[in-house]
Design a protein around this motif. Structure first.
Motif, short mmCIF file in Angstrom:
data_model
loop_
_atom_site.label_atom_id
_atom_site.label_comp_id
_atom_site.label_asym_id
_atom_site.label_seq_id
_atom_site.Cartn_x
_atom_site.Cartn_y
_atom_site.Cartn_z
N ASP A 112 0.84 -1.21 0.00
CA ASP A 112 0.00 0.00 0.00
C ASP A 112 0.86 1.26 0.00
N LEU A 113 1.95 1.23 0.76
CA LEU A 113 2.81 2.40 0.88
C LEU A 113 3.50 2.74 -0.44
N SER A 114 3.77 1.73 -1.25
CA SER A 114 4.46 1.97 -2.52
C SER A 114 3.68 2.92 -3.43
N GLU A 115 2.37 2.94 -3.29
CA GLU A 115 1.55 3.79 -4.16
C GLU A 115 1.79 5.27 -3.87
N THR A 116 1.71 5.66 -2.60
CA THR A 116 1.95 7.08 -2.25
C THR A 116 3.43 7.43 -2.30
N PHE A 117 4.28 6.45 -2.06
CA PHE A 117 5.73 6.66 -2.12
C PHE A 117 6.14 7.18 -3.49
N TYR A 118 5.58 6.58 -4.54
CA TYR A 118 5.89 6.99 -5.91
C TYR A 118 4.88 7.99 -6.47
N GLY A 119 3.84 8.31 -5.71
CA GLY A 119 2.83 9.24 -6.21
C GLY A 119 1.93 8.62 -7.26
N PHE A 120 1.83 7.29 -7.27
CA PHE A 120 1.02 6.62 -8.28
C PHE A 120 -0.48 6.78 -8.03
N ASN A 121 -0.86 7.33 -6.89
CA ASN A 121 -2.27 7.55 -6.60
C ASN A 121 -2.79 8.87 -7.17
N ARG A 122 -1.94 9.63 -7.83
CA ARG A 122 -2.37 10.88 -8.45
C ARG A 122 -3.06 10.59 -9.78
#
Length: 218
Positions: free
Chosen positions: A81-91
């Motif tokens: 789950d953290l990898s998504e916000t870590f790379y900003g892939f949730n934008r």
């Protein structure tokens, strides 16, 4: 951070990312800069992340408690789950890389669970305020303005101001840059950082609200 004992002059650039930025600040505070010519703080946690009476803009302790609980209960899911916000892939406009997320998860799972649990208090609650004030070499502070892990205005902005306020007459050599639309994982033009360090910084420059690393550095 291991002291750069292999050199006898100030030829070393101390460069660290995230919690490693705290190591740079603590090293320079404790051991001085006799072997360090310049320093770089990239997306770093200093001065301090957790919210307190002296740091009201910080991240509430409950956030870090939740991370500790997730490490204890299901760290595999936490890292994914953290990898998504870590790379900003949730934008909305982000180009997602599942490979990058899998690599992040794989590396995270290699950490020992006790170290993963205990480091949370270290990177969130350690206060580097006084360490930053003692730095007496040029420092480049670079931070993504879309960092969802270490908020820009509670880290890089404050760090740059603390370094500047140390002694303006002795240290007119601090520069700081907000990297526009870049997440916690700063991947935008990393080659520009050594280029910037090779040029002397002769004056203090405030962090602009939005800037690009390409446009900000010489």
């Amino acid at each position: 951070m291991r002291p750069p004992s292999c050199t006898t002059d100030r030829s070393t650039t101390a460069e660290r990312w995230v919690a490693g930025g705290g190591e740079v600040a603590r090293y320079l505070s404790r051991h001085g800069s006799s072997h360090v010519a310049k320093a770089v703080l990239l997306g770093a946690v200093p001065p301090v992340m957790v919210k307190s009476d002296t740091n009201p803009e910080g991240t509430p302790i409950e956030v870090f408690d939740a991370i500790r609980s997730s490490v204890d209960k299901d760290r595999s899911q936490l890292y994914w789950d953290l990898s998504e916000t870590f790379y900003g892939f949730n934008r909305p406009d982000a180009t997602t890389s599942e490979g990058a997320r899998r690599a992040f998860w794989r590396l995270s799972m290699q950490a020992g669970i006790r170290a993963a649990y205990e480091c949370i208090s270290q990177f969130s609650e350690t206060d580097f305020t006084e360490d930053l004030k003692r730095i007496d070499v040029p420092v480049l502070v670079a931070h993504g303005d879309d960092d969802q892990i270490v908020p820009l205005h509670d880290s890089a902005v404050k760090s740059a101001e603390l370094i500047k306020k140390f002694d303006p007459s002795r240290l007119p050599r601090r520069t700081a840059r907000a990297v526009r639309q870049v997440p916690h994982r700063i991947r935008s033009r990393p080659a520009r950082i050594p280029e910037a360090l090779s040029s002397p910084v002769t004056q203090s420059i405030p962090i602009p609200p939005h800037d690009t690393l390409q446009g900000a550095l010489p």
